[in-house]
Scaffold this motif. Structure first.
Motif, PDB file in Angstrom:
ATOM      1  N   PHE A  27     -14.180  -1.051   3.636  1.00 35.00           N
ATOM      2  CA  PHE A  27     -14.234  -0.484   2.284  1.00 35.00           C
ATOM      3  C   PHE A  27     -15.212   0.686   2.220  1.00 35.00           C
ATOM      4  O   PHE A  27     -14.911   1.727   1.637  1.00 35.00           O
ATOM      5  CB  PHE A  27     -14.664  -1.542   1.274  1.00 35.00           C
ATOM      6  N   VAL A  45      -8.060  -3.108  -9.462  1.00 37.49           N
ATOM      7  CA  VAL A  45      -8.533  -1.919  -8.759  1.00 37.49           C
ATOM      8  C   VAL A  45     -10.019  -1.657  -8.988  1.00 37.49           C
ATOM      9  O   VAL A  45     -10.542  -0.633  -8.563  1.00 37.49           O
ATOM     10  CB  VAL A  45      -7.706  -0.674  -9.166  1.00 37.49           C
ATOM     11  N   LYS A  92      -6.103   6.531  -4.217  1.00 34.55           N
ATOM     12  CA  LYS A  92      -5.195   5.466  -4.651  1.00 34.55           C
ATOM     13  C   LYS A  92      -5.623   4.852  -5.983  1.00 34.55           C
ATOM     14  O   LYS A  92      -5.026   3.884  -6.451  1.00 34.55           O
ATOM     15  CB  LYS A  92      -5.140   4.366  -3.583  1.00 34.55           C
ATOM     16  N   TYR A 114     -13.733  -0.058  -4.515  1.00 37.04           N
ATOM     17  CA  TYR A 114     -14.157  -1.372  -4.031  1.00 37.04           C
ATOM     18  C   TYR A 114     -15.671  -1.550  -4.092  1.00 37.04           C
ATOM     19  O   TYR A 114     -16.168  -2.662  -3.958  1.00 37.04           O
ATOM     20  CB  TYR A 114     -13.661  -1.585  -2.598  1.00 37.04           C
ATOM     21  N   ASP A 168     -13.889   3.823   3.673  1.00 34.75           N
ATOM     22  CA  ASP A 168     -12.659   4.332   3.075  1.00 34.75           C
ATOM     23  C   ASP A 168     -12.813   4.695   1.601  1.00 34.75           C
ATOM     24  O   ASP A 168     -11.820   4.780   0.874  1.00 34.75           O
ATOM     25  CB  ASP A 168     -11.531   3.301   3.219  1.00 34.75           C
ATOM     26  N   ILE A 169     -14.035   4.904   1.144  1.00 35.24           N
ATOM     27  CA  ILE A 169     -14.256   5.193  -0.273  1.00 35.24           C
ATOM     28  C   ILE A 169     -13.457   6.414  -0.724  1.00 35.24           C
ATOM     29  O   ILE A 169     -12.849   6.421  -1.803  1.00 35.24           O
ATOM     30  CB  ILE A 169     -15.762   5.381  -0.553  1.00 35.24           C
ATOM     31  N   ASP A 185       0.803  -1.231   0.000  1.00 30.18           N
ATOM     32  CA  ASP A 185       0.000   0.000   0.000  1.00 30.18           C
ATOM     33  C   ASP A 185       0.831   1.274   0.000  1.00 30.18           C
ATOM     34  O   ASP A 185       0.396   2.299  -0.532  1.00 30.18           O
ATOM     35  CB  ASP A 185      -0.928  -0.002   1.220  1.00 30.18           C
ATOM     36  N   ARG A 226      -8.486   3.326  -6.552  1.00 30.69           N
ATOM     37  CA  ARG A 226      -9.206   2.071  -6.345  1.00 30.69           C
ATOM     38  C   ARG A 226     -10.676   2.337  -6.026  1.00 30.69           C
ATOM     39  O   ARG A 226     -11.002   3.300  -5.327  1.00 30.69           O
ATOM     40  CB  ARG A 226      -8.587   1.281  -5.184  1.00 30.69           C
ATOM     41  N   ASP A 263      -4.218  -6.117  -4.806  1.00 34.41           N
ATOM     42  CA  ASP A 263      -4.517  -4.690  -4.663  1.00 34.41           C
ATOM     43  C   ASP A 263      -3.734  -3.835  -5.654  1.00 34.41           C
ATOM     44  O   ASP A 263      -4.172  -2.734  -6.004  1.00 34.41           O
ATOM     45  CB  ASP A 263      -4.205  -4.222  -3.238  1.00 34.41           C
ATOM     46  N   ARG A 292     -14.902   9.810   6.413  1.00 31.99           N
ATOM     47  CA  ARG A 292     -14.501   8.549   7.042  1.00 31.99           C
ATOM     48  C   ARG A 292     -14.885   8.550   8.522  1.00 31.99           C
ATOM     49  O   ARG A 292     -14.312   9.285   9.316  1.00 31.99           O
ATOM     50  CB  ARG A 292     -12.995   8.335   6.923  1.00 31.99           C
ATOM     51  N   ASP A 312      -9.641   5.492  -0.756  1.00 31.87           N
ATOM     52  CA  ASP A 312      -9.314   4.612  -1.880  1.00 31.87           C
ATOM     53  C   ASP A 312      -9.351   5.363  -3.210  1.00 31.87           C
ATOM     54  O   ASP A 312      -8.635   5.005  -4.154  1.00 31.87           O
ATOM     55  CB  ASP A 312     -10.273   3.423  -1.914  1.00 31.87           C
ATOM     56  N   ARG A 313     -10.181   6.381  -3.269  1.00 34.43           N
ATOM     57  CA  ARG A 313     -10.238   7.191  -4.496  1.00 34.43           C
ATOM     58  C   ARG A 313      -8.873   7.779  -4.809  1.00 34.43           C
ATOM     59  O   ARG A 313      -8.440   7.811  -5.975  1.00 34.43           O
ATOM     60  CB  ARG A 313     -11.268   8.307  -4.320  1.00 34.43           C
TER      61      ARG A 313
END
Length: 317
Positions: free
Chosen positions: A165, A115, A175, A179, A168-169, A52, A177, A111, A260, A172-173
């Motif tokens: 998930f 993605v 990164k 989910y 953490d939307i 990560d 990704r 990961d 978050r 993750d955006r």
């Protein structure tokens, strides 16, 4: 070579230095197994960082491959690294299935290369690598090795993975990704751009669907604490209660998917009181909700109406 005692000490220090929404090797666990759980966490934490935190994908995959090499080298003999010196001892003492540890590495590798996830089923494939081994290892180290309890653990761990998930939307955006299953975005009239744009009825519909499926998974595993004993029963009951709480916080009406939620110490304290006193109850669900039933049946395909209608979570001290 680093001593076994120092290896365990460093694993415990690493474990305590990382904040997690769910307790790891907490004081609720029996003192005799806490060091072993800390070693498992240290192994996973370092692998997670390789997957990560390293910006270059090629380098990340190289580091993870090297971590796997050290894992299998430690099975054959002592390795001069604080994680693997202690991990070898844990594997030998508890007869740990090494494949479960390798599965964690496989999840971090995925990961870096996958993605987007088309359906909930694809997320379950990921969770079987990333989350379920952790719960299985926890039960295994405490002497619970039957498939019934392990399946309930899989359900809870998969639900915890999904709850993380959904909270953490926004992270993750950054990164690259997503989910959230693409099929769920489509079902709610959203796409990869509108997912992050405000909060309207489409986002509310999405949150309801994500919550229902994940609650189904939690429900499938909710009897696990009652099938354990002692402090482990209390630990798992608290993790279950905390997981449900973070799921509800992350999918509450009106919440932006980019915010978050984080559980505070007072949240854990309140859940602990409710669990110990026996007043904690699983949130009421609509048994006719197809998405909820879909999640419930992932690990228990044969419909069991009695199990899905129970609403309490008991512990055995």
């Amino acid at each position: 070579m680093i001593t076994l005692e120092e290896s365990y000490r460093q694993c415990m220090v690493l474990t305590r230095s990382h904040y997690e929404n769910f307790p790891v090797a907490s004081v609720l666990l029996p003192a005799k197994t806490r060091p072993a759980i800390a070693v498992i966490y240290a192994f996973a934490r370092c692998a997670d960082d390789f997957g990560d935190e390293e910006p270059d994908t090629v380098r990340s995959l190289e580091l993870l491959s090297g971590w796997r090499d050290l894992l299998y080298a430690s099975v054959k003999g002592p390795v001069d690294h604080f994680v693997f010196r202690a991990l070898r001892d844990v594997i030998e003492r508890f007869e740990i299935p090494v494949q479960w540890l390798d599965n964690l590495i496989m999840a971090f590798e995925r990961d870096r290369t996958i993605v987007r996830h088309p359906t909930f089923s694809d997320l379950m494939t990921y969770s079987r690598l990333s989350a379920n081994p952790v719960g299985r290892l926890l039960l295994w180290i405490h002497g619970y090795r039957d498939e019934g309890r392990l399946a309930m653990s899989d359900a809870i761990c998969s639900a915890l993975q999904l709850a993380n998930f959904w909270q953490d939307i926004g992270i993750d955006r950054e990164k690259g990704r997503i989910y959230v299953p693409l099929s769920e975005l489509s079902a709610c009239g959203l796409d990869e751009i509108s997912l992050y744009e405000g909060v309207d009825e489409r986002h509310e519909a999405l949150k309801r669907r994500l919550r229902a499926y994940t609650m189904g998974l939690f429900m499938a595993g909710r009897e696990l604490p009652a099938r354990l004993s002692g402090r482990l029963s209390l630990e798992i009951a608290l993790v279950l209660a905390g997981g449900v709480r973070i799921l509800e916080a992350g999918t509450r009406p009106g919440r932006s998917l980019l915010d978050r939620p984080v559980l505070r110490k007072t949240d854990w304290a309140l859940d602990l009181v409710r669990v110990v006193s026996g007043i904690w109850r699983f949130p009421q669900q609509d048994p006719q909700d197809g998405i909820f039933q879909e999640g419930f049946r992932v690990f228990f395909p044969v419909k069991d109406q009695d199990r899905s209608e129970k609403t309490s979570s008991m512990i055995r001290l």
